[in-house]
Motif scaffolding. Structure first.
Motif, mmCIF file in Angstrom:
data_model
loop_
_atom_site.group_PDB
_atom_site.id
_atom_site.type_symbol
_atom_site.label_atom_id
_atom_site.label_comp_id
_atom_site.label_asym_id
_atom_site.label_seq_id
_atom_site.Cartn_x
_atom_site.Cartn_y
_atom_site.Cartn_z
ATOM 1 N N THR A 23 -49.964 -42.070 -4.557
ATOM 2 C CA THR A 23 -48.522 -41.887 -4.539
ATOM 3 C C THR A 23 -47.913 -42.728 -3.429
ATOM 4 N N VAL A 24 -46.899 -43.520 -3.781
ATOM 5 C CA VAL A 24 -46.157 -44.328 -2.823
ATOM 6 C C VAL A 24 -44.762 -43.721 -2.671
ATOM 7 N N ILE A 25 -44.365 -43.448 -1.443
ATOM 8 C CA ILE A 25 -43.037 -42.910 -1.152
ATOM 9 C C ILE A 25 -42.181 -44.042 -0.596
ATOM 10 N N LEU A 26 -41.050 -44.320 -1.249
ATOM 11 C CA LEU A 26 -40.142 -45.359 -0.803
ATOM 12 C C LEU A 26 -38.941 -44.703 -0.125
ATOM 13 N N ALA A 27 -38.793 -44.922 1.180
ATOM 14 C CA ALA A 27 -37.724 -44.290 1.954
ATOM 15 C C ALA A 27 -36.768 -45.368 2.464
ATOM 16 N N HIS A 28 -35.518 -45.314 2.001
ATOM 17 C CA HIS A 28 -34.533 -46.340 2.346
ATOM 18 C C HIS A 28 -33.937 -46.114 3.731
ATOM 19 N N GLY A 29 -33.183 -47.098 4.200
ATOM 20 C CA GLY A 29 -32.582 -47.022 5.517
ATOM 21 C C GLY A 29 -31.082 -46.803 5.483
ATOM 22 N N PHE A 30 -30.446 -47.031 6.621
ATOM 23 C CA PHE A 30 -29.009 -46.835 6.790
ATOM 24 C C PHE A 30 -28.216 -47.679 5.796
ATOM 25 N N GLY A 31 -27.227 -47.051 5.170
ATOM 26 C CA GLY A 31 -26.356 -47.758 4.245
ATOM 27 C C GLY A 31 -26.913 -47.937 2.854
ATOM 28 N N GLY A 32 -28.185 -47.618 2.677
ATOM 29 C CA GLY A 32 -28.808 -47.818 1.375
ATOM 30 C C GLY A 32 -28.909 -46.540 0.576
ATOM 31 N N ASP A 33 -29.531 -46.652 -0.558
ATOM 32 C CA ASP A 33 -29.939 -45.520 -1.382
ATOM 33 C C ASP A 33 -31.160 -45.989 -2.164
ATOM 34 N N GLN A 34 -31.651 -45.170 -3.051
ATOM 35 C CA GLN A 34 -32.896 -45.519 -3.731
ATOM 36 C C GLN A 34 -32.774 -46.775 -4.589
ATOM 37 N N SER A 35 -31.553 -47.200 -4.896
ATOM 38 C CA SER A 35 -31.370 -48.382 -5.739
ATOM 39 C C SER A 35 -31.806 -49.673 -5.042
ATOM 40 N N ILE A 36 -31.971 -49.664 -3.710
ATOM 41 C CA ILE A 36 -32.383 -50.904 -3.053
ATOM 42 C C ILE A 36 -33.815 -51.293 -3.415
ATOM 43 N N TRP A 37 -34.562 -50.360 -4.016
ATOM 44 C CA TRP A 37 -35.951 -50.633 -4.397
ATOM 45 C C TRP A 37 -36.069 -51.126 -5.841
ATOM 46 N N GLU A 38 -34.952 -51.297 -6.549
ATOM 47 C CA GLU A 38 -34.990 -51.556 -7.989
ATOM 48 C C GLU A 38 -35.794 -52.801 -8.360
ATOM 49 N N LYS A 39 -35.757 -53.825 -7.527
ATOM 50 C CA LYS A 39 -36.456 -55.070 -7.872
ATOM 51 C C LYS A 39 -37.974 -54.925 -7.808
ATOM 52 N N ILE A 40 -38.472 -54.026 -6.968
ATOM 53 C CA ILE A 40 -39.927 -53.902 -6.829
ATOM 54 C C ILE A 40 -40.483 -52.692 -7.580
ATOM 55 N N LEU A 41 -39.616 -51.813 -8.045
ATOM 56 C CA LEU A 41 -40.089 -50.608 -8.739
ATOM 57 C C LEU A 41 -40.905 -50.916 -10.000
ATOM 58 N N VAL A 52 -39.022 -41.878 -5.180
ATOM 59 C CA VAL A 52 -37.798 -42.438 -4.602
ATOM 60 C C VAL A 52 -36.805 -41.297 -4.405
ATOM 61 N N PHE A 53 -35.933 -41.459 -3.420
ATOM 62 C CA PHE A 53 -34.955 -40.421 -3.122
ATOM 63 C C PHE A 53 -33.808 -41.017 -2.325
ATOM 64 N N ASP A 54 -32.758 -40.233 -2.148
ATOM 65 C CA ASP A 54 -31.605 -40.641 -1.344
ATOM 66 C C ASP A 54 -31.506 -39.725 -0.131
ATOM 67 N N TRP A 55 -31.432 -40.314 1.061
ATOM 68 C CA TRP A 55 -31.149 -39.500 2.233
ATOM 69 C C TRP A 55 -29.779 -38.852 2.089
ATOM 70 N N ASN A 56 -29.578 -37.720 2.743
ATOM 71 C CA ASN A 56 -28.344 -36.952 2.528
ATOM 72 C C ASN A 56 -27.089 -37.628 3.074
ATOM 73 N N PHE A 57 -27.242 -38.690 3.870
ATOM 74 C CA PHE A 57 -26.068 -39.417 4.348
ATOM 75 C C PHE A 57 -25.605 -40.474 3.352
ATOM 76 N N SER A 58 -26.448 -40.742 2.368
ATOM 77 C CA SER A 58 -26.177 -41.815 1.417
ATOM 78 C C SER A 58 -24.954 -41.506 0.562
ATOM 79 N N GLY A 59 -24.255 -42.553 0.166
ATOM 80 C CA GLY A 59 -23.137 -42.383 -0.752
ATOM 81 C C GLY A 59 -23.583 -41.911 -2.112
ATOM 82 N N ALA A 60 -24.881 -42.028 -2.410
ATOM 83 C CA ALA A 60 -25.407 -41.563 -3.686
ATOM 84 C C ALA A 60 -25.680 -40.062 -3.693
#
Length: 273
Positions: A23-41, A52-60
């Motif tokens: 299992t690979v967990i992809l955790a995004h950074g500030f200003g992002g959401d899980q969509s930033i991983w779309e090219k490598i998914l 994949v998930f969205d941190w609670n600060f994300s606009g998503a």
């Protein structure tokens, strides 16, 4: 009185895609959401189960009350959320890919619960962003204070400008993608998270990381200079390797995805881990 435990899977829009033993967990950074991983998914999901998930600060994040500025004044609290999410999904021995702030969140989580992770892949991470005596983090205190002022006074304009700095400007599509993601954050949340990130100092935690780590860094990252990579490599006491990805910017998953995937293939298949 019965207290119902909040499902982080729902709050954080968590989903597991793909097949594989690991299992690979992809955790995004500030200003992002899980969509930033779309090219490598597409590539990763052919070989791994990918969370994949969205941190609670994300606009998503659909729950506007999920982020509390007072509660989330330290990356340590995000580490607790990561641990709780992984526990809720009953995952063990996962490979955590943490981008930017999530690199240090992953380190903190692994110190608390090393049983959850068998490998950390730290992409553009930093334990401290502000320069101080004997340490080059990349920013002067005045630089950071100006960032806070710009977010507070004209967030939308700042988000557009900041995106051109941190994403390779030779890739306008990716610049626009991140700019829209960043702009979806509520300004007061963006300011709070920015303060949590830029005012943090977790250098003393690095020697407590025992889970094997690979640090991935682009050759020209305005957010994290190579000096930070060298510092982390020296301070982390567990097994650590460094992989340099040719290219500009802080978001290789957007602008250098093929090179990043080549590094992932090397790192994730390594018998050393």
């Amino acid at each position: 009185m019965v207290v119902l435990k909040v499902s982080l899977k729902a709050t954080m829009n968590a989903r597991i895609i793909g097949n594989g033993e690991d299992t690979v967990i992809l955790a995004h950074g500030f200003g992002g959401d899980q969509s930033i991983w779309e090219k490598i998914l597409p590539s990763l999901t052919q070989r791994y189960r990918v969370l994949v998930f969205d941190w609670n600060f994300s606009g998503a994040c659909k729950d506007s009350k999920a982020y509390d500025a007072l509660k989330y004044s330290s990356l340590d609290v995000f580490a607790n959320d990561l641990i709780d999410l992984v526990d809720e999904l009953k995952l063990r021995d996962a490979i955590l890919v943490g981008h930017s702030m999530s690199a240090m969140i992953g380190c903190l989580a692994s110190i608390k619960r090393p049983d959850l992770f068998k490998k950390l892949v730290l992409v553009g991470g930093s334990p401290r962003y502000i320069n101080c005596e004997g340490y080059e983090g990349g920013f002067e205190k005045s630089d950071v204070e100006q960032i806070f002022l710009n977010i507070e006074t004209n967030f939308i304009a700042w988000a557009s400008y900041f995106s051109t700095l941190v994403v390779d400007s030779n890739d306008p599509f990716s610049v626009e993608k991140f700019s829209k993601s960043l702009g979806r954050m509520r300004p007061e949340v963006a300011l709070s998270v920015a303060k949590t990130i830029f005012c943090s100092d977790f250098r003393d935690c690095l020697d407590k990381v025992r889970v094997p780590c690979t640090i991935i860094q682009t050759t020209n990252d305005i957010v994290v200079p190579i000096s930070v990579v060298q510092y982390m490599e020296k301070k982390i006491k567990g097994d650590v390797t460094v992989e340099i990805v040719e290219g500009d910017g802080h978001f290789p998953m957007l602008t250098n995805e093929n090179l990043l995937l080549d590094v992932f293939d090397k790192v994730l298949k390594s018998d050393a881990y």
